[in-house]
Every structure is written in C-alpha cells, then in structure tokens.
Design a protein around this motif. Structure first.
Motif, PDB file in Angstrom:
ATOM      1  N   ILE A   4       0.796  -1.223   0.000  1.00  0.00           N
ATOM      2  CA  ILE A   4       0.000   0.000   0.000  1.00  0.00           C
ATOM      3  C   ILE A   4       0.832   1.278   0.000  1.00  0.00           C
ATOM      4  O   ILE A   4       0.289   2.360  -0.190  1.00  0.00           O
ATOM      5  N   ALA A   5       2.145   1.167   0.229  1.00  0.00           N
ATOM      6  CA  ALA A   5       3.008   2.351   0.190  1.00  0.00           C
ATOM      7  C   ALA A   5       4.456   1.899   0.074  1.00  0.00           C
ATOM      8  O   ALA A   5       4.806   0.789   0.490  1.00  0.00           O
ATOM      9  N   TRP A  84      11.634   0.921   1.524  1.00  0.00           N
ATOM     10  CA  TRP A  84      10.705   0.211   2.383  1.00  0.00           C
ATOM     11  C   TRP A  84       9.378   0.111   1.662  1.00  0.00           C
ATOM     12  O   TRP A  84       9.010   0.975   0.866  1.00  0.00           O
ATOM     13  N   THR A  85       8.685  -0.989   1.933  1.00  0.00           N
ATOM     14  CA  THR A  85       7.365  -1.222   1.371  1.00  0.00           C
ATOM     15  C   THR A  85       6.442  -1.624   2.503  1.00  0.00           C
ATOM     16  O   THR A  85       6.785  -2.503   3.297  1.00  0.00           O
ATOM     17  N   LEU A  86       5.294  -0.995   2.578  1.00  0.00           N
ATOM     18  CA  LEU A  86       4.294  -1.313   3.585  1.00  0.00           C
ATOM     19  C   LEU A  86       3.309  -2.303   2.988  1.00  0.00           C
ATOM     20  O   LEU A  86       2.712  -2.047   1.937  1.00  0.00           O
ATOM     21  N   ILE A  87       3.160  -3.439   3.655  1.00  0.00           N
ATOM     22  CA  ILE A  87       2.325  -4.538   3.172  1.00  0.00           C
ATOM     23  C   ILE A  87       1.269  -4.839   4.236  1.00  0.00           C
ATOM     24  O   ILE A  87       1.584  -4.860   5.429  1.00  0.00           O
ATOM     25  N   VAL A  88       0.034  -5.082   3.808  1.00  0.00           N
ATOM     26  CA  VAL A  88      -1.044  -5.434   4.736  1.00  0.00           C
ATOM     27  C   VAL A  88      -1.788  -6.659   4.208  1.00  0.00           C
ATOM     28  O   VAL A  88      -1.622  -7.047   3.054  1.00  0.00           O
ATOM     29  N   ASP A  89      -2.631  -7.229   5.060  1.00  0.00           N
ATOM     30  CA  ASP A  89      -3.495  -8.316   4.613  1.00  0.00           C
ATOM     31  C   ASP A  89      -4.535  -7.779   3.633  1.00  0.00           C
ATOM     32  O   ASP A  89      -4.623  -6.578   3.403  1.00  0.00           O
ATOM     33  N   ARG A 100      -1.938   7.878   6.712  1.00  0.00           N
ATOM     34  CA  ARG A 100      -1.419   7.869   8.084  1.00  0.00           C
ATOM     35  C   ARG A 100      -0.319   6.823   8.233  1.00  0.00           C
ATOM     36  O   ARG A 100       0.760   7.099   8.765  1.00  0.00           O
ATOM     37  N   MET A 101      -0.577   5.602   7.755  1.00  0.00           N
ATOM     38  CA  MET A 101       0.410   4.527   7.879  1.00  0.00           C
ATOM     39  C   MET A 101       1.661   4.846   7.062  1.00  0.00           C
ATOM     40  O   MET A 101       2.775   4.601   7.515  1.00  0.00           O
ATOM     41  N   ARG A 102       1.478   5.393   5.867  1.00  0.00           N
ATOM     42  CA  ARG A 102       2.631   5.751   5.030  1.00  0.00           C
ATOM     43  C   ARG A 102       3.483   6.803   5.727  1.00  0.00           C
ATOM     44  O   ARG A 102       4.700   6.694   5.798  1.00  0.00           O
ATOM     45  N   ASN A 103       2.834   7.826   6.280  1.00  0.00           N
ATOM     46  CA  ASN A 103       3.570   8.880   6.971  1.00  0.00           C
ATOM     47  C   ASN A 103       4.275   8.344   8.200  1.00  0.00           C
ATOM     48  O   ASN A 103       5.426   8.696   8.468  1.00  0.00           O
ATOM     49  N   GLU A 104       3.618   7.490   8.964  1.00  0.00           N
ATOM     50  CA  GLU A 104       4.256   6.917  10.146  1.00  0.00           C
ATOM     51  C   GLU A 104       5.373   5.956   9.746  1.00  0.00           C
ATOM     52  O   GLU A 104       6.384   5.882  10.424  1.00  0.00           O
ATOM     53  N   SER A 105       5.199   5.229   8.631  1.00  0.00           N
ATOM     54  CA  SER A 105       6.270   4.356   8.143  1.00  0.00           C
ATOM     55  C   SER A 105       7.457   5.187   7.698  1.00  0.00           C
ATOM     56  O   SER A 105       8.607   4.849   7.979  1.00  0.00           O
ATOM     57  N   THR A 106       7.172   6.271   6.988  1.00  0.00           N
ATOM     58  CA  THR A 106       8.248   7.157   6.555  1.00  0.00           C
ATOM     59  C   THR A 106       8.979   7.708   7.764  1.00  0.00           C
ATOM     60  O   THR A 106      10.203   7.698   7.820  1.00  0.00           O
ATOM     61  N   ASN A 107       8.231   8.150   8.752  1.00  0.00           N
ATOM     62  CA  ASN A 107       8.863   8.683   9.952  1.00  0.00           C
ATOM     63  C   ASN A 107       9.598   7.600  10.716  1.00  0.00           C
ATOM     64  O   ASN A 107      10.666   7.833  11.263  1.00  0.00           O
TER      65      ASN A 107
END
Length: 141
Positions: A4-5, A84-89, A100-107
């Motif tokens: 997702i990001a 980095w890649t954000l993966i979810v179910d 929100r998740m992308r920004n927190e992952s980036t941070n």
C-alpha cells in the motif's frame, strides 16, 4: 498481501551497517534510535537475508497484520539505497488510513535510517524530548 506504500532513500553507510542497524536496533545502548511512541510496538523480524532484506512485523498495535519490508542495495563499501514497502493483509485500509500509515512508516524509517531528527514524528508524550540519533555510525571491528 497488497503493497500500500513504498519509499526509497540513499543512506551514507554501506549495506552491512544498514542491515545490522535494522536487525539489531539495540546494538549500542548509548545510541538508541528506535524511538517508539505510545501507539507503536517493537517489531520482530520474521524474515531477513543478510545484507539485502529485512522484514519487520507491524509497529502498530491497531494494525498487527502490517509488515514493513526493507530492501537494502549498494556496494560493500559504498552508500546504500534503502527502500521500504508497507504490506497489509487483504483488507486494505481506506485512503486516509493509508496516508497515516505511510507517513508513520516514513517517519519510522527516517528514525531508523536517516541522520534526521526524530522530531519529524509527532511526540505523544510532551515530557520526552528526543535527540537526533543515527544508527549508522561506522564501527571498527
């Protein structure tokens, strides 16, 4: 699992240093860098391939299915491209939650991997004052 990001950034240290920092965030107790907030948890590492891949379990208490996959590319003695890649179910969150998740992952990956201040992430506890830390200080064996 849907991606997702994702983001990429160049880091000065070589891949082995980046890999070590991601897999052993407490390796130097005098230089803590993985600063977790009240709504975050310490990730575990379900998958890793030295020095090119690290997968973290979710840092979010409210989204335990999420994973952050770090790709580490670069010459043995040069700088590193860290992605980095954000993966979810399969239940993909709505657009606002993805942001929100992308920004927190980036941070989180910034706190993890860049020489930027952790102050770029909102602090939940105003009594704590984070200091700038970089997990990538070169070590001599």
């Amino acid at each position: 699992m849907p991606e997702i990001a994702s983001r990429s950034r160049t880091q000065p240290p070589p891949p082995r240093i980046v890999y070590e920092a991601l897999t052993k965030p407490d390796r130097d107790p005098t230089r803590p860098w993985l600063i977790l907030h009240n709504d975050e948890q310490r990730p575990s590492i379900p998958e890793a391939a030295d020095p090119n891949l690290v997968v973290w379990t979710s840092i979010w208490l409210w989204r335990p299915d999420a994973r952050i996959r770090f790709g580490i590319i670069g010459p043995p003695h040069g700088s590193t491209t860290l992605s980095w890649t954000l993966i979810v179910d399969e239940l993909v969150p709505d657009g606002e939650t993805i942001v929100r998740m992308r920004n927190e992952s980036t941070n989180s990956s910034t706190r993890t991997c860049a020489s930027r201040s952790v102050n770029s992430h909102p602090i939940k506890d105003p009594s704590s004052t984070p200091v700038e830390r970089s997990p990538f200080r070169h070590r001599t064996p």
